[in-house]
Design a protein around this motif. Structure first.
Motif, short mmCIF file in Angstrom:
data_model
loop_
_atom_site.label_atom_id
_atom_site.label_comp_id
_atom_site.label_asym_id
_atom_site.label_seq_id
_atom_site.Cartn_x
_atom_site.Cartn_y
_atom_site.Cartn_z
N ASN A 93 -9.85 -17.22 -24.24
CA ASN A 93 -9.16 -18.45 -23.86
C ASN A 93 -8.84 -19.24 -25.12
O ASN A 93 -9.72 -19.54 -25.90
CB ASN A 93 -10.05 -19.25 -22.93
N ARG A 94 -7.60 -19.63 -25.28
CA ARG A 94 -7.24 -20.44 -26.46
C ARG A 94 -6.49 -21.69 -26.05
O ARG A 94 -5.65 -22.20 -26.78
CB ARG A 94 -6.45 -19.62 -27.47
N THR A 95 -6.81 -22.23 -24.89
CA THR A 95 -6.11 -23.44 -24.43
C THR A 95 -6.51 -24.66 -25.23
O THR A 95 -5.73 -25.59 -25.37
CB THR A 95 -6.39 -23.69 -22.93
N LEU B 154 -13.68 -20.46 -29.16
CA LEU B 154 -12.90 -19.63 -28.25
C LEU B 154 -13.85 -18.81 -27.37
O LEU B 154 -14.39 -17.80 -27.81
CB LEU B 154 -11.99 -18.69 -29.04
N ALA C 279 -13.22 -14.96 -22.01
CA ALA C 279 -12.92 -15.15 -20.59
C ALA C 279 -13.30 -13.91 -19.80
O ALA C 279 -13.91 -14.00 -18.75
CB ALA C 279 -11.44 -15.46 -20.40
N ARG D 186 -4.15 -9.42 -17.16
CA ARG D 186 -4.56 -10.76 -17.58
C ARG D 186 -3.54 -11.42 -18.50
O ARG D 186 -3.79 -12.50 -19.03
CB ARG D 186 -5.91 -10.67 -18.27
N LEU E 111 -2.48 -15.18 -18.04
CA LEU E 111 -3.54 -16.19 -17.97
C LEU E 111 -3.62 -17.06 -19.22
O LEU E 111 -4.52 -17.88 -19.35
CB LEU E 111 -4.91 -15.52 -17.72
N LEU F 40 -4.25 -15.98 -22.23
CA LEU F 40 -5.30 -15.45 -23.10
C LEU F 40 -4.68 -14.75 -24.31
O LEU F 40 -3.53 -14.32 -24.28
CB LEU F 40 -6.15 -14.43 -22.34
#
Length: 106
Positions: A50-52, A58, A61, A87, A90, A92
């Motif tokens: 995940n890099r939101t 990080l 996920a 994925r 998402l 990602l």
């Protein structure tokens, strides 16, 4: 050391922050899996990261471990590609761990 060569070839495509890991966007990750299949380099593990939030660590996920299939001599590339494709929407990035020889995987 075919895995080392692939790692170097894809190093310029890493997503920041990469802290030395091979973090790739989905399209680049799939291309790497395809190249690994062509070269016979096993994909040992794929992690969807995940890099939101760029400031946060990080977190992983989801992760798929292909080391047992590699040890048993089964193909790992189709599973890795399917994992990434499922994925890819998402948000990602994907960390791929390549192996040089199934015997090196513990």
């Amino acid at each position: 050391m075919k895995a080392d060569v692939l790692n170097r070839e894809f190093a310029h495509r890493v997503v920041e922050p990469n802290d030395g890991r091979l973090l790739l966007r989905p399209a680049d990750a799939i291309e790497l899996v395809d190249r690994a299949a062509e070269e016979g380099v096993p994909i040992v593990r794929v992690s969807g990261v995940n890099r939101t939030d760029r400031d946060a660590e990080l977190p992983i996920a989801r992760e798929a471990d292909f080391s047992s299939s590699v040890r048993e001599g089964h193909g790992c590339w189709q599973g890795a590609e399917a994992f990434i494709r499922e994925r890819s929407k998402l948000g990602l990035v994907f960390e791929l761990t390549l192996g040089n020889d199934p015997l090196e995987i513990v």
